[in-house]
Design a protein around this motif. Structure first.
Motif, PDB file in Angstrom:
ATOM      1  N   ASP A   1      36.767 -48.968 -32.803  1.00 51.66           N
ATOM      2  CA  ASP A   1      35.710 -49.903 -32.385  1.00 51.66           C
ATOM      3  C   ASP A   1      35.792 -50.929 -31.789  1.00 51.66           C
TER       4      ASP A   1
ATOM      5  N   HIS B   1      35.266 -51.880 -28.683  1.00 52.87           N
ATOM      6  CA  HIS B   1      34.029 -52.321 -27.922  1.00 52.87           C
ATOM      7  C   HIS B   1      34.792 -53.248 -26.693  1.00 52.87           C
TER       8      HIS B   1
ATOM      9  N   ASP C   1      34.643 -45.625 -29.786  1.00 56.59           N
ATOM     10  CA  ASP C   1      34.176 -47.022 -29.377  1.00 56.59           C
ATOM     11  C   ASP C   1      34.975 -47.679 -28.803  1.00 56.59           C
TER      12      ASP C   1
ATOM     13  N   HIS D   1      33.187 -45.983 -36.379  1.00 58.05           N
ATOM     14  CA  HIS D   1      31.604 -45.978 -35.997  1.00 58.05           C
ATOM     15  C   HIS D   1      30.812 -46.968 -37.073  1.00 58.05           C
TER      16      HIS D   1
ATOM     17  N   HIS E   1      31.766 -49.690 -38.513  1.00 52.90           N
ATOM     18  CA  HIS E   1      32.332 -51.151 -38.522  1.00 52.90           C
ATOM     19  C   HIS E   1      32.364 -52.128 -39.895  1.00 52.90           C
TER      20      HIS E   1
ATOM     21  N   TYR F   1      22.849 -54.162 -31.226  1.00 52.97           N
ATOM     22  CA  TYR F   1      24.042 -54.429 -30.309  1.00 52.97           C
ATOM     23  C   TYR F   1      24.302 -53.472 -29.213  1.00 52.97           C
TER      24      TYR F   1
HETATM   25 FE   FE2 Z   1      31.120 -48.867 -32.813  1.00 50.82          FE
END
Ligand code: FE2
Length: 282
Positions: free
Chosen positions: A30, A32, A72, A210, A212, A282
């Motif tokens: 993740d 991002h 992600d 996923h 976090h 978010y």
């Molecule tokens: Fe994520």
């Protein structure tokens, strides 16, 4: 919750395969990332937090045998975000292995990070372990699902190596983690996944992104592991979206030839920039 787990901490040493040289995995999840180097998510420059987490891994858990990226990877799903990630990963000289998450465009993950087709399962064998990755994303929507071809691919990968201890990686959590909003995006056919793992007792663990946040549970002999993001963290147990002030981090795993899994979380001392707390997502 303690952030280190050991499935067999009391085994004796002395020729015990549960204490021989392990396969060392670094999970980064993740991330991002944005195409724009200045892109920020709730106050954090996600390239900066990723690089800080990577620097921490290089101090605390280096070198790993494999890096696992569990989705992600890009927040904006733009090519330049993936190109940046590929550049950073290629500098490390460590093999890496990835699956997309719900924020990604799977074909860009596949083409940029050279993951191979994700219509099936992808596996690699190393140091007595079989690592199997499956794409749990759907063409639309944020939740997780394993299509028939991916389930077949998983079964095939397990049938091919019944003698190897196995770790399965994916993006979505296959069990609820106790946070209503993120559990609305759980893997919706986890029963089919567990039907397969029940038939293949060599599967020792499931590992995902996923959520976090750090998560650890057991399902019979299986260890179930969720992990912090390299950027923002979600507050465990929250009904609605909420940020956790805990800093970003990574999960490390040591997979021993006897099937033992030792794993833990390492985090930065602090966020580099103020976190923008919000309850609006978010
Ligand atoms: Fe994520």
């Amino acid at each position: 919750m303690p952030e280190t787990t050991d499935t067999n901490p009391t085994s004796d040493t002395g020729g015990d395969p549960n204490h021989a040289t392990p396969l060392r995995l670094l999970q980064l999840t993740d991330t991002h990332l944005y195409a724009n180097p200045n892109g920020r998510l709730l106050g954090q420059n996600t390239r900066r937090t990723f690089e800080m987490v990577l620097a921490l891994a290089r101090k605390r858990f280096w070198p790993p045998d494999v890096i696992l990226l569990t989705g992600d990877l890009a927040h904006d799903a733009l090519p330049d975000a993936y190109q940046y990630l590929r550049g950073k990963l290629n500098e490390l000289g460590v093999p890496y292995f990835s699956v997309p998450g719900n924020h990604d465009l799977p074909h860009l993950v596949s083409s940029t990070l050279n993951t191979g087709t994700m219509d099936t399962a992808v596996s690699r064998q190393q140091k007595g372990w079989n690592l199997v990755l499956i794409d749990s994303t759907m063409p639309t929507g944020e939740g997780g699902h394993l299509s028939p071809s991916r389930l077949e691919g998983l079964e095939h990968a397990l049938n091919a190596h019944p003698d190897l201890h196995t770790l399965i990686g994916l993006h979505h959590q296959p069990v609820p983690v106790g946070s209503q909003w993120i559990d609305s995006m759980v893997l919706d056919n986890a029963d089919e996944l567990f039907a397969i793992t029940n038939r293949h007792p060599q599967v020792r663990g499931l590992l995902w992104g996923h959520i976090h946040q750090a998560f650890s549970a057991r399902r019979g002999e299986l260890i179930l592991l969720g992990s912090p993001s390299t950027c923002i963290q979600f507050l465990p147990g929250s009904k609605q979206f909420a940020l956790d002030p805990l800093p970003p981090g990574f999960r490390w795993l040591e997979l021993f030839p006897g099937g033992r899994i030792k794993t833990g979380i390492e985090r930065l001392a602090a966020y580099p920039d103020p976190l923008k707390f919000t309850d609006s997502g978010y």
